[in-house]
Design a protein around this motif. Sequence first.
Motif, PDB file in Angstrom:
ATOM      1  N   ALA A   2     -17.162   0.601 -12.975  1.00  0.00           N
ATOM      2  CA  ALA A   2     -18.365  -0.024 -13.531  1.00  0.00           C
ATOM      3  C   ALA A   2     -18.198  -0.346 -15.008  1.00  0.00           C
ATOM      4  O   ALA A   2     -17.493   0.344 -15.739  1.00  0.00           O
ATOM      5  N   THR A   3     -18.867  -1.415 -15.393  1.00  0.00           N
ATOM      6  CA  THR A   3     -19.055  -1.764 -16.796  1.00  0.00           C
ATOM      7  C   THR A   3     -20.542  -1.563 -17.070  1.00  0.00           C
ATOM      8  O   THR A   3     -21.267  -1.019 -16.230  1.00  0.00           O
ATOM      9  N   GLU A   4     -20.996  -2.053 -18.194  1.00  0.00           N
ATOM     10  CA  GLU A   4     -22.402  -1.856 -18.549  1.00  0.00           C
ATOM     11  C   GLU A   4     -23.367  -2.432 -17.512  1.00  0.00           C
ATOM     12  O   GLU A   4     -24.391  -1.832 -17.209  1.00  0.00           O
ATOM     13  N   ARG A   5     -23.074  -3.598 -16.951  1.00  0.00           N
ATOM     14  CA  ARG A   5     -24.009  -4.247 -16.020  1.00  0.00           C
ATOM     15  C   ARG A   5     -23.416  -4.586 -14.654  1.00  0.00           C
ATOM     16  O   ARG A   5     -24.113  -5.107 -13.800  1.00  0.00           O
ATOM     17  N   GLU A   6     -22.136  -4.343 -14.459  1.00  0.00           N
ATOM     18  CA  GLU A   6     -21.516  -4.692 -13.189  1.00  0.00           C
ATOM     19  C   GLU A   6     -20.804  -3.482 -12.611  1.00  0.00           C
ATOM     20  O   GLU A   6     -20.200  -2.701 -13.339  1.00  0.00           O
ATOM     21  N   ALA A   7     -20.886  -3.357 -11.291  1.00  0.00           N
ATOM     22  CA  ALA A   7     -20.169  -2.294 -10.594  1.00  0.00           C
ATOM     23  C   ALA A   7     -19.451  -2.898  -9.395  1.00  0.00           C
ATOM     24  O   ALA A   7     -19.967  -3.805  -8.744  1.00  0.00           O
ATOM     25  N   VAL A   8     -18.266  -2.387  -9.136  1.00  0.00           N
ATOM     26  CA  VAL A   8     -17.508  -2.787  -7.961  1.00  0.00           C
ATOM     27  C   VAL A   8     -17.267  -1.547  -7.120  1.00  0.00           C
ATOM     28  O   VAL A   8     -16.761  -0.536  -7.614  1.00  0.00           O
ATOM     29  N   LEU A   9     -17.658  -1.636  -5.873  1.00  0.00           N
ATOM     30  CA  LEU A   9     -17.485  -0.551  -4.912  1.00  0.00           C
ATOM     31  C   LEU A   9     -16.365  -0.947  -3.968  1.00  0.00           C
ATOM     32  O   LEU A   9     -16.406  -2.031  -3.373  1.00  0.00           O
ATOM     33  N   GLU A  10     -15.352  -0.102  -3.861  1.00  0.00           N
ATOM     34  CA  GLU A  10     -14.225  -0.344  -2.956  1.00  0.00           C
ATOM     35  C   GLU A  10     -14.208   0.760  -1.908  1.00  0.00           C
ATOM     36  O   GLU A  10     -14.189   1.944  -2.250  1.00  0.00           O
ATOM     37  N   VAL A  11     -14.241   0.355  -0.644  1.00  0.00           N
ATOM     38  CA  VAL A  11     -14.148   1.290   0.473  1.00  0.00           C
ATOM     39  C   VAL A  11     -12.888   0.930   1.241  1.00  0.00           C
ATOM     40  O   VAL A  11     -12.717  -0.217   1.644  1.00  0.00           O
ATOM     41  N   THR A  12     -12.005   1.897   1.424  1.00  0.00           N
ATOM     42  CA  THR A  12     -10.785   1.662   2.183  1.00  0.00           C
ATOM     43  C   THR A  12     -10.590   2.783   3.188  1.00  0.00           C
ATOM     44  O   THR A  12     -11.062   3.905   2.993  1.00  0.00           O
ATOM     45  N   GLY A  13      -9.910   2.457   4.256  1.00  0.00           N
ATOM     46  CA  GLY A  13      -9.630   3.442   5.294  1.00  0.00           C
ATOM     47  C   GLY A  13      -8.908   2.768   6.437  1.00  0.00           C
ATOM     48  O   GLY A  13      -8.403   1.642   6.306  1.00  0.00           O
ATOM     49  N   PRO A  14      -8.881   3.413   7.570  1.00  0.00           N
ATOM     50  CA  PRO A  14      -8.199   2.828   8.728  1.00  0.00           C
ATOM     51  C   PRO A  14      -8.931   1.580   9.224  1.00  0.00           C
ATOM     52  O   PRO A  14     -10.079   1.317   8.844  1.00  0.00           O
ATOM     53  N   ALA A  15      -8.260   0.816  10.063  1.00  0.00           N
ATOM     54  CA  ALA A  15      -8.877  -0.368  10.657  1.00  0.00           C
ATOM     55  C   ALA A  15     -10.225   0.014  11.253  1.00  0.00           C
ATOM     56  O   ALA A  15     -10.365   1.063  11.880  1.00  0.00           O
ATOM     57  N   GLY A  16     -11.214  -0.817  11.013  1.00  0.00           N
ATOM     58  CA  GLY A  16     -12.566  -0.540  11.487  1.00  0.00           C
ATOM     59  C   GLY A  16     -13.477  -0.009  10.401  1.00  0.00           C
ATOM     60  O   GLY A  16     -14.699  -0.016  10.544  1.00  0.00           O
ATOM     61  N   THR A  17     -12.889   0.457   9.298  1.00  0.00           N
ATOM     62  CA  THR A  17     -13.689   0.986   8.192  1.00  0.00           C
ATOM     63  C   THR A  17     -14.666  -0.068   7.686  1.00  0.00           C
ATOM     64  O   THR A  17     -15.826   0.233   7.403  1.00  0.00           O
ATOM     65  N   GLU A  18     -14.208  -1.321   7.581  1.00  0.00           N
ATOM     66  CA  GLU A  18     -15.063  -2.388   7.069  1.00  0.00           C
ATOM     67  C   GLU A  18     -16.287  -2.599   7.949  1.00  0.00           C
ATOM     68  O   GLU A  18     -17.377  -2.880   7.457  1.00  0.00           O
TER      69      GLU A  18
END
Length: 108
Positions: free
Chosen positions: A80-96
């Motif tokens: 995150a920065t002051e006004r922006e956040a990036v969320l990354e989720v990773t895992g095995p196939a199907g996680t998305e």
Amino acid sequence: MTAEDRTELPVLACTLTAGGQAARVARWQELARVGLRDVESGTGRLRLRYELSPAELAELRELVDGEAQCCGFARIEVTATEREAVLEVTGPAGTEQFFDFMTGPGRS
């Protein structure tokens, strides 16, 4: 596939109760409604970009902490920065697909 092969596959499962899941999903979807700006997904990964107030960023971090406790098969990180956040989720196939509730209705 042998029985031995099946035991090595990761289990995509949440340990929350049905009521706990419903409450958590509602919180994620409200956060998506107010701040989600971009969604990228691919096999085993989901990337969400938000524009958030400090209070909303605190909510995002709290939700991420909760997910880390109940969904141990996935790696979930926030930058995150002051006004922006990036969320990354990773895992095995199907996680998305497992985490598509984070994007809100009709956005995945």
